[in-house]
Design an enzyme around this catalytic site. Structure first.
Site, PDB file in Angstrom:
ATOM      1  N   PRO A  27      41.971  19.562  -5.783  1.00 37.81           N
ATOM      2  CA  PRO A  27      40.864  20.507  -5.966  1.00 37.81           C
ATOM      3  C   PRO A  27      40.701  21.395  -4.738  1.00 37.81           C
ATOM      4  O   PRO A  27      40.710  20.903  -3.611  1.00 37.81           O
ATOM      5  CB  PRO A  27      39.650  19.584  -6.152  1.00 37.81           C
ATOM      6  CG  PRO A  27      40.049  18.273  -5.546  1.00 37.81           C
ATOM      7  CD  PRO A  27      41.535  18.168  -5.729  1.00 37.81           C
ATOM      8  N   THR A  29      38.398  24.680  -3.375  1.00 35.89           N
ATOM      9  CA  THR A  29      37.342  25.688  -3.449  1.00 35.89           C
ATOM     10  C   THR A  29      37.873  27.013  -2.930  1.00 35.89           C
ATOM     11  O   THR A  29      38.430  27.076  -1.834  1.00 35.89           O
ATOM     12  CB  THR A  29      36.143  25.206  -2.598  1.00 35.89           C
ATOM     13  OG1 THR A  29      35.556  24.096  -3.268  1.00 35.89           O
ATOM     14  CG2 THR A  29      35.112  26.306  -2.403  1.00 35.89           C
ATOM     15  N   GLN A 102      36.544  19.387 -11.606  1.00 32.57           N
ATOM     16  CA  GLN A 102      35.889  18.527 -10.612  1.00 32.57           C
ATOM     17  C   GLN A 102      34.379  18.788 -10.628  1.00 32.57           C
ATOM     18  O   GLN A 102      33.921  19.889 -10.332  1.00 32.57           O
ATOM     19  CB  GLN A 102      36.454  18.768  -9.204  1.00 32.57           C
ATOM     20  CG  GLN A 102      36.009  17.661  -8.247  1.00 32.57           C
ATOM     21  CD  GLN A 102      36.431  17.866  -6.807  1.00 32.57           C
ATOM     22  OE1 GLN A 102      36.300  18.968  -6.278  1.00 32.57           O
ATOM     23  NE2 GLN A 102      36.911  16.815  -6.159  1.00 32.57           N
ATOM     24  N   HIS A 179      33.422  14.293  -8.027  1.00 39.33           N
ATOM     25  CA  HIS A 179      33.596  14.554  -6.590  1.00 39.33           C
ATOM     26  C   HIS A 179      32.687  13.589  -5.823  1.00 39.33           C
ATOM     27  O   HIS A 179      31.525  13.881  -5.567  1.00 39.33           O
ATOM     28  CB  HIS A 179      33.263  16.010  -6.279  1.00 39.33           C
ATOM     29  CG  HIS A 179      33.764  16.461  -4.938  1.00 39.33           C
ATOM     30  ND1 HIS A 179      34.224  15.578  -3.975  1.00 39.33           N
ATOM     31  CD2 HIS A 179      33.894  17.708  -4.404  1.00 39.33           C
ATOM     32  CE1 HIS A 179      34.607  16.270  -2.906  1.00 39.33           C
ATOM     33  NE2 HIS A 179      34.415  17.553  -3.146  1.00 39.33           N
ATOM     34  N   ALA A 181      33.664  12.409  -2.878  1.00 37.97           N
ATOM     35  CA  ALA A 181      34.304  12.425  -1.559  1.00 37.97           C
ATOM     36  C   ALA A 181      33.642  13.461  -0.649  1.00 37.97           C
ATOM     37  O   ALA A 181      32.669  14.120  -1.023  1.00 37.97           O
ATOM     38  CB  ALA A 181      35.787  12.753  -1.727  1.00 37.97           C
ATOM     39  N   ASN A 182      34.174  13.558   0.581  1.00 39.39           N
ATOM     40  CA  ASN A 182      33.916  14.672   1.506  1.00 39.39           C
ATOM     41  C   ASN A 182      32.451  14.928   1.852  1.00 39.39           C
ATOM     42  O   ASN A 182      32.060  16.050   2.177  1.00 39.39           O
ATOM     43  CB  ASN A 182      34.559  15.973   0.975  1.00 39.39           C
ATOM     44  CG  ASN A 182      36.070  15.842   0.867  1.00 39.39           C
ATOM     45  OD1 ASN A 182      36.648  14.854   1.326  1.00 39.39           O
ATOM     46  ND2 ASN A 182      36.717  16.810   0.252  1.00 39.39           N
ATOM     47  N   TYR A 184      29.631  14.901   0.033  1.00 37.08           N
ATOM     48  CA  TYR A 184      28.689  15.534  -0.896  1.00 37.08           C
ATOM     49  C   TYR A 184      27.768  14.459  -1.512  1.00 37.08           C
ATOM     50  O   TYR A 184      27.774  13.309  -1.079  1.00 37.08           O
ATOM     51  CB  TYR A 184      29.450  16.381  -1.920  1.00 37.08           C
ATOM     52  CG  TYR A 184      30.155  17.528  -1.197  1.00 37.08           C
ATOM     53  CD1 TYR A 184      29.403  18.522  -0.564  1.00 37.08           C
ATOM     54  CD2 TYR A 184      31.536  17.561  -1.058  1.00 37.08           C
ATOM     55  CE1 TYR A 184      30.022  19.542   0.156  1.00 37.08           C
ATOM     56  CE2 TYR A 184      32.157  18.578  -0.328  1.00 37.08           C
ATOM     57  CZ  TYR A 184      31.392  19.567   0.273  1.00 37.08           C
ATOM     58  OH  TYR A 184      31.994  20.565   0.993  1.00 37.08           O
ATOM     59  N   ARG A 231      37.145  10.858  -7.041  1.00 36.40           N
ATOM     60  CA  ARG A 231      37.759  11.138  -5.735  1.00 36.40           C
ATOM     61  C   ARG A 231      36.943  10.492  -4.633  1.00 36.40           C
ATOM     62  O   ARG A 231      35.711  10.606  -4.617  1.00 36.40           O
ATOM     63  CB  ARG A 231      37.825  12.649  -5.512  1.00 36.40           C
ATOM     64  CG  ARG A 231      38.794  13.044  -4.403  1.00 36.40           C
ATOM     65  CD  ARG A 231      39.063  14.539  -4.411  1.00 36.40           C
ATOM     66  NE  ARG A 231      40.433  14.777  -3.976  1.00 36.40           N
ATOM     67  CZ  ARG A 231      40.794  15.659  -3.046  1.00 36.40           C
ATOM     68  NH1 ARG A 231      39.899  16.410  -2.451  1.00 36.40           N
ATOM     69  NH2 ARG A 231      42.056  15.799  -2.705  1.00 36.40           N
ATOM     70  N   ASN A 239      31.456  16.940   7.026  1.00 34.01           N
ATOM     71  CA  ASN A 239      30.040  16.991   6.641  1.00 34.01           C
ATOM     72  C   ASN A 239      29.227  15.902   7.349  1.00 34.01           C
ATOM     73  O   ASN A 239      28.255  15.380   6.805  1.00 34.01           O
ATOM     74  CB  ASN A 239      29.858  16.876   5.115  1.00 34.01           C
ATOM     75  CG  ASN A 239      29.950  18.224   4.425  1.00 34.01           C
ATOM     76  OD1 ASN A 239      29.464  19.226   4.961  1.00 34.01           O
ATOM     77  ND2 ASN A 239      30.550  18.257   3.249  1.00 34.01           N
TER      78      ASN A 239
HETATM   79  C1  FMN Z   1      40.542  25.853   1.004  1.00 32.86           C
HETATM   80  C2  FMN Z   1      40.273  24.412   0.692  1.00 32.86           C
HETATM   81  C3  FMN Z   1      39.327  24.110  -0.278  1.00 32.86           C
HETATM   82  C4  FMN Z   1      39.080  22.779  -0.637  1.00 32.86           C
HETATM   83  N1  FMN Z   1      38.190  22.498  -1.662  1.00 32.86           N
HETATM   84  C5  FMN Z   1      38.042  21.234  -2.103  1.00 32.86           C
HETATM   85  C6  FMN Z   1      37.244  20.949  -3.248  1.00 32.86           C
HETATM   86  O1  FMN Z   1      36.698  21.840  -3.912  1.00 32.86           O
HETATM   87  N2  FMN Z   1      37.117  19.646  -3.619  1.00 32.86           N
HETATM   88  C7  FMN Z   1      37.717  18.619  -2.929  1.00 32.86           C
HETATM   89  O2  FMN Z   1      37.573  17.454  -3.298  1.00 32.86           O
HETATM   90  N3  FMN Z   1      38.495  18.876  -1.850  1.00 32.86           N
HETATM   91  C8  FMN Z   1      38.684  20.150  -1.441  1.00 32.86           C
HETATM   92  N4  FMN Z   1      39.529  20.411  -0.392  1.00 32.86           N
HETATM   93  C9  FMN Z   1      40.352  19.321   0.175  1.00 32.86           C
HETATM   94  C10 FMN Z   1      41.731  19.297  -0.514  1.00 32.86           C
HETATM   95  O3  FMN Z   1      41.609  18.921  -1.887  1.00 32.86           O
HETATM   96  C11 FMN Z   1      42.683  18.290   0.172  1.00 32.86           C
HETATM   97  O4  FMN Z   1      42.042  17.034   0.220  1.00 32.86           O
HETATM   98  C12 FMN Z   1      43.066  18.751   1.566  1.00 32.86           C
HETATM   99  O5  FMN Z   1      43.479  20.095   1.594  1.00 32.86           O
HETATM  100  C13 FMN Z   1      44.193  17.869   2.141  1.00 32.86           C
HETATM  101  O6  FMN Z   1      45.364  17.981   1.340  1.00 32.86           O
HETATM  102  P1  FMN Z   1      46.627  18.856   1.851  1.00 32.86           P
HETATM  103  O7  FMN Z   1      46.990  18.285   3.201  1.00 32.86           O
HETATM  104  O8  FMN Z   1      47.693  18.661   0.829  1.00 32.86           O
HETATM  105  O9  FMN Z   1      46.158  20.271   1.978  1.00 32.86           O
HETATM  106  C14 FMN Z   1      39.768  21.724   0.009  1.00 32.86           C
HETATM  107  C15 FMN Z   1      40.713  22.045   1.014  1.00 32.86           C
HETATM  108  C16 FMN Z   1      40.958  23.353   1.337  1.00 32.86           C
HETATM  109  C17 FMN Z   1      42.017  23.677   2.379  1.00 32.86           C
END
Ligand code: FMN
Length: 372
Positions: A27, A29, A102, A179, A181-182, A184, A231, A239
């Site tokens: 996912p 954003t 998501q 979602h 995770a992260n 939220y 997730r 955060n």
């Molecule tokens: C531009 C951007 C937007 C992201 N938006 C989301 C999101 O909407 N939901 C989410 O769970 N993680 C989001 N993430 C995290 C990514 O899903 C992923 O966990 C992270 O980029 C690490 O994976 P990678 O090393 O393959 O990039 C975002 C990451 C980036 C770079």
């Protein structure tokens, strides 16, 4: 002879879905939604370009105005948003792909400027994010101090996710990912760095997992558990998050989700140069407790992904930034072709630029040849 590359590009089935490969689009954003947080034709083109992924997980989509924390993120709480998402699901399905939505509520990662009547954002407890800034329509601002949800308000929040799942179904999604995770809202209940509640949603790991499990029950009632994933990011500090014992908390969560027969668990834990089974990693504990499909994420290369599949550490691997810059990522990985580098300046802005203009392999070759 079976080689490791056969695994990344071998098919995989879970529930009613049959995926042609194990390369999942994480996912992401991208803040390109139109007026009213409605997905547009531009967004449909972006996902259509990436339909060769085994599975696409859409960018996070807020389940209510209360759950909004950024400018230009799509929602899943109005009829117009459902119509916008229909453009996306139709385009992905026409191109032969599969896509989950998501479902997202940002909780305290919001700001009063996004809230109805500039009320305080909601969370598990009234603990403000100190690190970083809220991204408001007026530019970066300190985060607002949230208020703790009253216990009688919690069914309403669960209802927002349930309604979001209903709308996602009406919009033609193949399933939904929670979602959690992260940092939220759901994560703000899970982890005790934020959750200071003394009612049945705080304290023990059982209590802190309660909101997530109530949402799971509501959403699986709409889609069926075999079309619902979750997730988790057990050790992420994004955060301003922390927990006193991530291994205990997230092991409990994985066990409970496994009992509810969720389609998949999607675990974000960046590799950061560690071995897949390094002792400080929480992911292997969750893999051992969860019986459904297991997706890993966080800095995976082709080689690390193959190793995760070969060793049984995962069934599927998701890629974030590499999918932003490479619409044809599975093909590039399969052919060991070079990857386009992502342009960070257009991650969250830029309209079509840095969004639908990254070349495919067959488009990139003439440009490279043109140099000679
Ligand atoms: C531009 C951007 C937007 C992201 N938006 C989301 C999101 O909407 N939901 C989410 O769970 N993680 C989001 N993430 C995290 C990514 O899903 C992923 O966990 C992270 O980029 C690490 O994976 P990678 O090393 O393959 O990039 C975002 C990451 C980036 C770079």
């Amino acid at each position: 002879m079976t080689t490791s590359s056969d695994l990344l590009f071998s098919s995989f089935s879970f529930g009613p879905l049959s995926l042609p490969n194990r390369v999942v689009m994480a996912p992401l954003t991208r803040c390109r939604a139109g007026e009213g947080n409605v997905p547009t034709e531009l967004i449909a083109r972006y996902y259509e370009q990436r339909a060769s992924a085994g599975l696409i997980v859409s960018e996070a989509s807020q389940v209510s105005q209360q759950g909004t924390g950024y400018v230009g993120t799509p929602g899943i709480y109005t009829d117009a948003q459902v119509e916008g998402w229909r453009l996306v699901t139709d385009a992905v399905h026409r191109a032969g792909g599969r896509i989950f939505l998501q479902l997202w509520h940002v909780g305290r990662s919001s700001h009063v400027s996004f809230q109805p009547d500039r009320q305080a954002p909601v969370s598990s407890s009234a603990v403000r994010i100190r690190a970083g800034h809220a991204h408001t329509p007026e530019g970066p601002q300190p985060y607002s101090t949230p208020r703790a949800l009253e216990i009688h308000e919690i069914p309403g929040v669960v209802g927002q996710f349930e309604a979001g799942a209903r709308r996602a179904k009406a919009a033609g999604f193949d399933g939904v990912e929670l979602h959690s995770a992260n940092g939220y809202l759901i994560d703000q209940f899970l982890r005790d760095g934020v959750n200071q509640r003394t009612d049945r949603y705080g304290g023990s790991v059982q209590n802190r997992a309660r909101l997530l499990l109530e949402i799971v029950e509501a959403v699986t009632g709409v889609f069926g558990a075999d079309r619902v994933g979750a997730r988790l990011s057990p050790r992420s500090e994004y955060n301003d998050m922390s927990d006193s014992d991530p291994a205990e908390l997230f092991s409990h969560v994985a066990t409970e989700l496994s009992e509810r027969r969720l389609a998949y668990l999607h675990v974000v834990e960046p590799l950061e140069g560690r071995a897949l089974d390094a002792p400080e990693r929480v992911t292997p504990l969750l893999r051992a407790r969860f019986r459904g499909a297991f997706i890993v994420n966080g800095g995976y290369t082709r080689e690390a992904a193959e190793e995760a599949l070969r060793t049984g550490a995962a069934d599927l691997v998701s890629f974030g930034a590499p999918f932003i810059a490479n619409p044809d990522l599975p093909e590039r990985l399969a052919r060991r072709a070079p990857l386009n580098a992502p342009d960070v300046s257009t991650f969250y802005a830029g309209g079509p630029r840095g969004y639908i203009d990254y070349p495919r392999l067959d488009e990139a070759q003439p440009a490279a040849a043109g140099a000679g």
